[in-house]
Structure formats: C-alpha cells, structure tokens
Write a protein that holds these residues in place. Structure first.
Motif, PDB file in Angstrom:
ATOM      1  N   LEU A  64      14.543 -36.128   9.818  1.00 35.66           N
ATOM      2  CA  LEU A  64      15.926 -35.187   9.079  1.00 35.66           C
ATOM      3  C   LEU A  64      15.750 -34.509   6.953  1.00 35.66           C
ATOM      4  O   LEU A  64      16.405 -34.237   6.821  1.00 35.66           O
ATOM      5  N   SER A  65      15.593 -36.448   6.881  1.00 46.46           N
ATOM      6  CA  SER A  65      16.004 -36.168   5.076  1.00 46.46           C
ATOM      7  C   SER A  65      14.963 -35.770   4.549  1.00 46.46           C
ATOM      8  O   SER A  65      15.279 -34.891   3.591  1.00 46.46           O
ATOM      9  N   SER A  66      13.858 -35.147   5.036  1.00 45.49           N
ATOM     10  CA  SER A  66      12.344 -34.611   4.602  1.00 45.49           C
ATOM     11  C   SER A  66      12.360 -33.651   4.247  1.00 45.49           C
ATOM     12  O   SER A  66      12.183 -32.777   3.887  1.00 45.49           O
ATOM     13  N   PHE A  67      13.334 -33.172   6.208  1.00 37.67           N
ATOM     14  CA  PHE A  67      13.118 -31.228   6.279  1.00 37.67           C
ATOM     15  C   PHE A  67      14.794 -30.238   5.157  1.00 37.67           C
ATOM     16  O   PHE A  67      13.908 -29.618   5.004  1.00 37.67           O
ATOM     17  N   LEU A  68      15.841 -31.545   5.182  1.00 35.53           N
ATOM     18  CA  LEU A  68      16.349 -30.888   4.327  1.00 35.53           C
ATOM     19  C   LEU A  68      16.078 -30.959   3.325  1.00 35.53           C
ATOM     20  O   LEU A  68      16.843 -29.689   2.571  1.00 35.53           O
ATOM     21  N   HIS A  69      15.556 -31.667   2.819  1.00 36.03           N
ATOM     22  CA  HIS A  69      15.205 -31.196   0.884  1.00 36.03           C
ATOM     23  C   HIS A  69      14.277 -31.155   1.172  1.00 36.03           C
ATOM     24  O   HIS A  69      14.547 -29.413   0.286  1.00 36.03           O
TER      25      HIS A  69
END
Length: 289
Positions: A47-52
């Motif tokens: 989720l963190s990588s996708f949002l970034h």
C-alpha cells in the motif's frame, strides 16, 4: 484523592484480571498467527509503495495533499498510547518481581530479571499483556508512513524497513518469550511518548527545537537497545542462560541492520545540511563581491 487515583491506576495497569490472566494464544489473541503477521506487513509495504507511485503520477511535483489536523491528532494518540504502555509494563514488572523474587533473589537482581527471563518462561501474565499491547500498537504507527507520502516527501526505505522489522520483532518477543523485551519496550515507549508529543506540539503550529530532536531521540533509543543486547549476552553466558535466546540472536541481527541503516541516514542528512550551508556561504560571498 491522590492516593485513590494512584491505586486505581495501579489496579487498571497491573492488577486487573484481564492483565494478570493474559495468555498469548494463536486461537484467542487477535493477530497472533504467522499468516496474519506476514500478510499485514506485506499489505503495509504494498500500500505504501502503491500510494507513493500513484501520487507521483497524479499530482504536480512538490504539491502536498492537505491532511488538516489528522497528523497532529494521530501524534497525540500515539503519545498517550506509548505513555500508557510504558506505565503499564513498568508497574507490571515491579509486581512480577515483587511476587516472584523469593524464588530467585539469591541468583539474580531485579535488573537482571528485566533483561534475562528464566529458562522455561511462558508468554502469560502481566508483562506479556503489555508486550501484546505494544505489538498491536505497531500497526497504529504505520499510518505515519502514509502521512509522509501524502505530504509529498521522499518515501525512505529506512522508514518502511524499520516499521516492518519492529512489528516482526515484537511478534517474536511474544512467540518465543524472548528475553530483553521488557527493557526494549520500556525504552521504546518512553522515547515514543516524547517524540510523538513533540510532533503533536509542532503539528499544532508551536515552535520546534533548534536541533534535530526526533533524530537525536532515535539515536538514544538505538544506543540503549545496543547496551541491553550486550547485557543479555553477558547474562546468558554468566548466569546459566536466558529464555528465547535463539529469537534474541535473530533480533540482534535485525537491530544491527536497523542501526547501520539509521547511521547511513543520519550521516547523509548531516552531509546535505553541510552542503546547503556551504552553498549559502558561497552565494553570500558572491553577492557581497
């Protein structure tokens, strides 16, 4: 009135039946399975990588997403939770030492008990209740990464690695009744209560410190953890063994990796500040000339 308040806090933090009778169980404790641990960490990283990546594509460069008071409220909540866990495990440790000291007082001191659980210790009772509370609180720390992404700051690998590894380590503490966890939780929650309190202070617009306050607190925390690891190692070989030493070895390796990454981050941060300062001096000299 004061005595009644203290007695009430002591009861609810260390003598409540739910605390005294706690038992770490894969069937009764929420989030206590290996599958839950690995799935939750994988979701956090994905989720963190996708949002970034998504925000980098959709938003103009350098434009933050307004979050309003959410980060400040989160910081206040985490400061209170950390302070509660600190007080709870401190009072619970004192109660456990008081009730069991007759059994081991000739062989070790209370400080040694905080670092080195006797062989055969099971994950039940007061201390492990607060260790479980600390484990669950790790999932409440993770939104901090999302706040960083929404503010359009660079997503650091260290932040993802640190949150993931500390969640994993706190699971190991419970699963293997690992020694060292009491001191680690005491140090960590004390520092977190101060750091998140500071973040709330600055988040509502009050004046920040004139030095990197959060980074220095993290350095102190890592130094205390290193000293505690050395203490566990000495006690294990000199006092007949500490419980969960296999998990402790793995824990030590992970802490070593965190320390190296943090030192690398710390050095790079100071180099960037020095370069900015030097460039500012050069520009000022040119302007005068």
């Amino acid at each position: 009135m004061m005595i009644q308040t203290i007695n009430a806090l002591t009861y609810y933090l260390s003598e409540h039946p739910a605390i005294v009778g706690f038992r770490w169980s894969h069937t009764q404790s929420w989030g206590s399975t290996w599958s839950f641990l690995f799935t939750s960490i994988a979701v956090y990283l994905a989720l963190s990588s996708f949002l970034h990546l998504l925000l980098a594509l959709l938003l103009r460069r350098g434009r933050p997403v307004p979050l309003g008071p959410i980060p400040a409220v989160h910081s206040l909540m985490m400061s209170v939770i950390s302070a509660t866990i600190f007080a709870g495990i401190l009072l619970s440790s004192a109660a456990e030492i008081r009730e069991t000291r007759w059994f081991w007082r000739r062989t070790k001191t209370p400080f040694q008990w905080l670092l080195c659980f006797p062989l055969g210790t099971r994950p039940s009772g007061r201390v492990f209740f607060w260790s479980y509370a600390f484990y669950l609180s790790r999932f409440l720390h993770m939104p901090r990464t999302l706040f960083t992404i929404f503010r359009r700051r660079k997503l650091a690998f260290f932040q993802l690695f640190y949150n993931s590894i500390l969640t994993f380590m706190s699971f190991l503490w419970l699963e293997f009744s690992q020694s060292f966890q009491v001191m680690a939780i005491l140090f960590t929650t004390l520092v977190y209560s101060v750091v998140y309190g500071y973040r709330f202070w600055t988040g509502i617009g009050l004046r920040s410190a004139c030095f990197p306050f959060v980074v220095n607190c993290q350095m102190v925390l890592l130094g205390c953890n290193v000293a505690s690891h050395v203490g566990v190692l000495l006690l294990h070989f000199l006092k007949g063994g500490c419980n969960g030493i296999g998990a402790w070895v793995f824990n030590s390796v992970l802490n070593g990796a965190i320390l190296l990454l943090f030192l690398n981050f710390y050095v790079k941060m100071h180099l960037r500040k020095k370069m900015k300062k030097d460039s500012g001096v050069v520009n000022a000299t040119k302007n005068k000339g």
